[in-house]
Design a protein around this motif. Structure first.
Motif, PDB file in Angstrom:
ATOM      1  N   TYR A  65     -71.213  17.378  37.560  1.00 33.86           N
ATOM      2  CA  TYR A  65     -72.521  18.016  37.364  1.00 33.86           C
ATOM      3  C   TYR A  65     -72.526  19.420  37.965  1.00 33.86           C
ATOM      4  CZ  TYR A  65     -77.563  18.746  37.999  1.00 33.86           C
ATOM      5  OH  TYR A  65     -78.830  19.265  38.003  1.00 33.86           O
ATOM      6  N   VAL A  66     -71.972  19.543  39.167  1.00 33.48           N
ATOM      7  CA  VAL A  66     -71.934  20.836  39.851  1.00 33.48           C
ATOM      8  C   VAL A  66     -70.980  21.798  39.146  1.00 33.48           C
ATOM      9  CG1 VAL A  66     -71.374  22.003  42.016  1.00 33.48           C
ATOM     10  CG2 VAL A  66     -72.541  19.794  42.052  1.00 33.48           C
ATOM     11  N   ILE A  67     -69.842  21.287  38.707  1.00 34.03           N
ATOM     12  CA  ILE A  67     -68.883  22.136  37.997  1.00 34.03           C
ATOM     13  C   ILE A  67     -69.528  22.733  36.750  1.00 34.03           C
ATOM     14  CG2 ILE A  67     -66.776  22.084  36.599  1.00 34.03           C
ATOM     15  CD1 ILE A  67     -65.587  20.161  38.652  1.00 34.03           C
ATOM     16  N   ILE A  68     -70.281  21.920  36.019  1.00 33.06           N
ATOM     17  CA  ILE A  68     -70.917  22.404  34.793  1.00 33.06           C
ATOM     18  C   ILE A  68     -71.939  23.486  35.109  1.00 33.06           C
ATOM     19  CG2 ILE A  68     -72.506  21.741  32.949  1.00 33.06           C
ATOM     20  CD1 ILE A  68     -70.987  19.067  32.813  1.00 33.06           C
ATOM     21  N   LEU A  69     -72.747  23.281  36.162  1.00 33.12           N
ATOM     22  CA  LEU A  69     -73.723  24.300  36.531  1.00 33.12           C
ATOM     23  C   LEU A  69     -73.038  25.578  37.007  1.00 33.12           C
ATOM     24  CD1 LEU A  69     -76.551  22.332  38.400  1.00 33.12           C
ATOM     25  CD2 LEU A  69     -76.540  23.195  36.052  1.00 33.12           C
ATOM     26  N   SER A  70     -71.977  25.419  37.790  1.00 28.00           N
ATOM     27  CA  SER A  70     -71.259  26.592  38.300  1.00 28.00           C
ATOM     28  C   SER A  70     -70.564  27.342  37.169  1.00 28.00           C
ATOM     29  CB  SER A  70     -70.227  26.168  39.348  1.00 28.00           C
ATOM     30  OG  SER A  70     -70.845  25.545  40.451  1.00 28.00           O
ATOM     31  N   ALA A  71     -70.203  26.626  36.122  1.00 27.63           N
ATOM     32  CA  ALA A  71     -69.495  27.235  34.992  1.00 27.63           C
ATOM     33  C   ALA A  71     -70.440  27.710  33.897  1.00 27.63           C
ATOM     34  CB  ALA A  71     -68.501  26.230  34.404  1.00 27.63           C
ATOM     35  N   ALA A  72     -71.741  27.706  34.184  1.00 31.11           N
ATOM     36  CA  ALA A  72     -72.717  28.017  33.136  1.00 31.11           C
ATOM     37  C   ALA A  72     -72.436  29.350  32.451  1.00 31.11           C
ATOM     38  CB  ALA A  72     -74.131  28.010  33.728  1.00 31.11           C
ATOM     39  N   LEU A  73     -72.071  30.371  33.223  1.00 36.58           N
ATOM     40  CA  LEU A  73     -71.817  31.684  32.633  1.00 36.58           C
ATOM     41  C   LEU A  73     -70.621  31.670  31.694  1.00 36.58           C
ATOM     42  CD1 LEU A  73     -72.408  34.098  35.652  1.00 36.58           C
ATOM     43  CD2 LEU A  73     -73.870  33.819  33.638  1.00 36.58           C
ATOM     44  N   GLY A  99     -60.290  30.989  36.341  1.00 35.78           N
ATOM     45  CA  GLY A  99     -59.259  31.906  35.882  1.00 35.78           C
ATOM     46  C   GLY A  99     -58.315  31.294  34.871  1.00 35.78           C
ATOM     47  N   LEU A 100     -58.253  29.959  34.828  1.00 38.67           N
ATOM     48  CA  LEU A 100     -57.387  29.270  33.876  1.00 38.67           C
ATOM     49  C   LEU A 100     -58.019  29.127  32.499  1.00 38.67           C
ATOM     50  CD1 LEU A 100     -56.116  26.377  36.199  1.00 38.67           C
ATOM     51  CD2 LEU A 100     -54.979  28.549  35.688  1.00 38.67           C
ATOM     52  N   GLY A 101     -59.310  29.446  32.397  1.00 39.09           N
ATOM     53  CA  GLY A 101     -60.021  29.272  31.137  1.00 39.09           C
ATOM     54  C   GLY A 101     -60.783  27.963  31.116  1.00 39.09           C
ATOM     55  N   VAL A 102     -61.743  27.877  30.209  1.00 38.87           N
ATOM     56  CA  VAL A 102     -62.605  26.699  30.140  1.00 38.87           C
ATOM     57  C   VAL A 102     -61.815  25.440  29.800  1.00 38.87           C
ATOM     58  CG1 VAL A 102     -64.513  25.625  28.888  1.00 38.87           C
ATOM     59  CG2 VAL A 102     -64.666  28.024  29.593  1.00 38.87           C
ATOM     60  N   ASP A 121     -69.443  37.669  39.559  1.00 42.59           N
ATOM     61  CA  ASP A 121     -69.102  36.832  40.714  1.00 42.59           C
ATOM     62  C   ASP A 121     -70.312  36.484  41.572  1.00 42.59           C
ATOM     63  OD1 ASP A 121     -66.419  36.736  40.069  1.00 42.59           O
ATOM     64  OD2 ASP A 121     -65.895  38.486  41.281  1.00 42.59           O
ATOM     65  N   TYR A 122     -71.426  37.194  41.393  1.00 43.69           N
ATOM     66  CA  TYR A 122     -72.592  36.927  42.244  1.00 43.69           C
ATOM     67  C   TYR A 122     -73.172  35.534  41.994  1.00 43.69           C
ATOM     68  CZ  TYR A 122     -72.947  41.634  44.170  1.00 43.69           C
ATOM     69  OH  TYR A 122     -72.699  42.793  44.864  1.00 43.69           O
ATOM     70  N   TYR A 123     -73.303  35.174  40.723  1.00 45.74           N
ATOM     71  CA  TYR A 123     -73.928  33.884  40.413  1.00 45.74           C
ATOM     72  C   TYR A 123     -73.129  32.711  40.986  1.00 45.74           C
ATOM     73  CZ  TYR A 123     -75.976  30.067  37.714  1.00 45.74           C
ATOM     74  OH  TYR A 123     -76.573  28.900  37.342  1.00 45.74           O
ATOM     75  N   PRO A 124     -71.797  32.629  40.788  1.00 50.58           N
ATOM     76  CA  PRO A 124     -71.039  31.549  41.438  1.00 50.58           C
ATOM     77  C   PRO A 124     -71.132  31.606  42.967  1.00 50.58           C
ATOM     78  CG  PRO A 124     -69.733  32.548  39.700  1.00 50.58           C
ATOM     79  CD  PRO A 124     -70.927  33.416  39.879  1.00 50.58           C
ATOM     80  N   LEU A 125     -71.231  32.820  43.533  1.00 48.58           N
ATOM     81  CA  LEU A 125     -71.353  32.931  44.986  1.00 48.58           C
ATOM     82  C   LEU A 125     -72.653  32.317  45.474  1.00 48.58           C
ATOM     83  CD1 LEU A 125     -70.452  33.977  47.751  1.00 48.58           C
ATOM     84  CD2 LEU A 125     -71.583  36.159  47.189  1.00 48.58           C
ATOM     85  N   TRP A 126     -73.755  32.617  44.808  1.00 47.74           N
ATOM     86  CA  TRP A 126     -75.042  32.020  45.213  1.00 47.74           C
ATOM     87  C   TRP A 126     -74.992  30.499  45.074  1.00 47.74           C
ATOM     88  CZ3 TRP A 126     -75.792  35.880  47.701  1.00 47.74           C
ATOM     89  CH2 TRP A 126     -76.078  37.151  47.247  1.00 47.74           C
ATOM     90  N   GLN A 127     -74.335  30.016  44.026  1.00 47.58           N
ATOM     91  CA  GLN A 127     -74.192  28.571  43.868  1.00 47.58           C
ATOM     92  C   GLN A 127     -73.384  27.970  45.017  1.00 47.58           C
ATOM     93  OE1 GLN A 127     -75.555  26.497  41.385  1.00 47.58           O
ATOM     94  NE2 GLN A 127     -76.721  28.350  40.971  1.00 47.58           N
ATOM     95  N   LEU A 128     -72.338  28.657  45.431  1.00 50.01           N
ATOM     96  CA  LEU A 128     -71.503  28.164  46.523  1.00 50.01           C
ATOM     97  C   LEU A 128     -72.269  28.146  47.834  1.00 50.01           C
ATOM     98  CD1 LEU A 128     -68.702  27.196  47.418  1.00 50.01           C
ATOM     99  CD2 LEU A 128     -68.074  29.605  47.763  1.00 50.01           C
ATOM    100  N   VAL A 129     -73.058  29.186  48.088  1.00 55.05           N
ATOM    101  CA  VAL A 129     -73.879  29.235  49.307  1.00 55.05           C
ATOM    102  C   VAL A 129     -74.884  28.090  49.312  1.00 55.05           C
ATOM    103  CG1 VAL A 129     -75.643  30.572  50.536  1.00 55.05           C
ATOM    104  CG2 VAL A 129     -73.608  31.720  49.622  1.00 55.05           C
ATOM    105  N   TYR A 130     -75.557  27.898  48.198  1.00 57.10           N
ATOM    106  CA  TYR A 130     -76.539  26.812  48.089  1.00 57.10           C
ATOM    107  C   TYR A 130     -75.891  25.454  48.302  1.00 57.10           C
ATOM    108  CZ  TYR A 130     -79.281  23.293  45.616  1.00 57.10           C
ATOM    109  OH  TYR A 130     -79.928  22.136  45.273  1.00 57.10           O
ATOM    110  N   GLN A 131     -74.788  25.200  47.620  1.00 59.02           N
ATOM    111  CA  GLN A 131     -74.151  23.891  47.709  1.00 59.02           C
ATOM    112  C   GLN A 131     -73.598  23.623  49.110  1.00 59.02           C
ATOM    113  OE1 GLN A 131     -74.542  21.759  45.491  1.00 59.02           O
ATOM    114  NE2 GLN A 131     -74.914  22.849  43.584  1.00 59.02           N
ATOM    115  N   THR A 132     -73.131  24.663  49.788  1.00 57.60           N
ATOM    116  CA  THR A 132     -72.613  24.480  51.145  1.00 57.60           C
ATOM    117  C   THR A 132     -73.707  24.039  52.099  1.00 57.60           C
ATOM    118  OG1 THR A 132     -70.906  26.166  50.765  1.00 57.60           O
ATOM    119  CG2 THR A 132     -71.398  25.599  53.046  1.00 57.60           C
TER     120      THR A 132
END
Length: 441
Positions: A29-37, A158-161, A288-299
């Protein structure tokens, strides 16, 4: 000494099992949200991902506890969750069309919703002291899923979807392995004072009482024929009514607010790529900002959801609405920062730090609300009217903790609907003041 060591070992196995349940069930679930972009075209609002990532889970949490009757077949459910998650992620990985990926996300969401409800219900098959710890470890695992999922996608993107999502598709197989080969049965805790040895949940018969980890049921099934009993609609309404304001409303508000922030506001919290300082080591492009905010929130969610498993005190019942109130204030501040800017434009470093702190507090509040609500439900005393019937009492405990999931999922669904126009309007506000970063995503 040997008995004390065995008890500690048993508790560690229980804790690790439920931690794995929470981690693996939520990590996709988290991977999908983090990969939204990366999963949708730039012109597609990311709230659509959140909508498809929660609607099937909401249907599960509404359908299973409210409309189905009788005993829960835990083994069947867990194997089904594993299969659906695997298939869903494969569809996302190997189909490039938007609609195919949304279908795969829906399959994974259905599995995640069913899994979360199932593992929380599984905690009620243990005594209250053991069940409370199980909820704490499960919540900690769901929090860790945030860190692991966001970090995994940070590394795999970096490996692609296709490759990144394809690698993550093997993770659900950990669920049945932990259930059958690691999780101790409730009987082991009931007989801790005796010389009974630790036993694993057997995996050879999905049709027997191993689907129900209750030790009492396991004994009774050998000497008596099964009697089909279940909760009526009136029984379920009687159980739900006291929980509406006490538990469901605070959880609903928390999830509505934090997911509106995460999916509607966070994608617009963009700044020029920094050229110096620590942040320049992390941010290499505006994306990179959006994944960073997700990482901060999840941490921060992980640390707050781990509060009970770390031995910290639970929130008093009268403070359960507090996280939602704090998150409402944070939502207003972040909306203002996105649309207008809380600090002058030449102080972008200060703005980034401010957003970092606000999202951290948001995650802490969200995690505390989750773990405390489910812990308190697990610890509630049975209804005196049904205390004479162990099977009904057991089903009531399973139903109560399973029915609460409707509140958080409906909050996330509402947030995904609100997030689409919120993101678009905030982007328009930024463009109107000459900030075009959101147009380049």
């Amino acid at each position: 000494m040997a008995r004390s060591t065995g008890k500690k070992r048993l508790s560690l196995k229980l804790g690790f099992s439920f931690f794995l349940f929470g981690l693996i069930n939520n990590v996709l679930y988290v991977i999908i949200l983090s990969a939204a972009l990366d999963l949708v075209p730039p012109s597609t609002p990311k709230g659509i991902i959140a909508f498809c990532n929660i609607t099937p889970a909401l249907i599960v949490k509404l359908g299973w506890p409210y409309f189905l009757k009788g005993r829960i077949r835990y083994a069947r459910r867990i194997v089904s969750c594993c299969t659906l998650s695997f298939l869903g992620m494969l569809v996302v990985a190997f189909h490039e069309s938007l609609y195919s990926r949304l279908l795969g996300i829906c399959l994974a969401s259905f599995s995640s919703g069913l899994g979360e409800m199932t593992f929380l219900q599984l905690s009620t098959t243990y005594s209250r002291s053991v069940g409370g710890r199980s909820v704490g470890y499960f919540a900690s695992g769901t929090g860790a899923a945030g860190i692991v999922g966001a970090f995994m996608w940070w590394e795999l993107r970096g490996l692609g979807v296709s490759t990144g999502v394809g690698i993550s598709a093997v993770l659900p197989f950990i669920l049945p392995l932990a259930y059958f080969f690691l999780l101790p049965r409730p009987a082991a805790f009931m007989h801790q004072s005796s010389s009974l040895s630790y036993t694993l949940v057997p995996a050879d018969d999905l049709e027997t009482e191993i689907d129900d980890l209750s030790a009492l049921d396991d004994v009774e099934s050998r000497v008596e024929p099964k009697v089909s009993v279940g909760l009526s609609a009136a029984d379920k309404w009687r159980l739900v009514k006291p929980m509406l304001l006490k538990y469901m409303l605070p959880l609903f508000c928390v999830y509505t607010l934090e997911y509106t922030i995460n999916q509607g506001v966070a994608p617009t919290l963009l700044y020029p790529v920094p050229s110096h300082g620590l942040i320049s080591k992390i941010i290499h492009s505006v994306r990179d900002y959006y994944p960073l905010w997700q990482l901060v929130y999840q941490t921060t969610v992980f640390f707050s959801r781990s509060s009970i498993s770390l031995g910290l005190k639970t929130l008093p019942a009268h403070l359960l609405p507090a996280p939602a109130i704090i998150q409402f204030v944070i939502l207003l501040l972040l909306v203002f920062e996105s649309a207008v800017g809380l600090l002058p434009e030449d102080r972008e470093g200060g703005s980034i730090f401010l957003v970092f702190m606000l999202i951290s507090i948001e995650g802490i509040c969200g995690g505390l609300a989750y773990v405390n609500v489910f812990y308190r439900i697990n610890q509630e005393q049975p209804d005196p009217a049904s205390a004479h019937n162990p099977e009904i009492t057991k089903q009531e405990r399973e139903f109560k903790i399973g029915s609460i999931g409707f509140a958080d999922s409906s909050g996330i669904l509402l947030a995904s609907i609100l997030a689409v126009p919120t993101e678009m309007e905030l982007c328009r506000a930024q463009v109107a003041r000459g900030k075009f970063l959101c147009r380049g995503l």
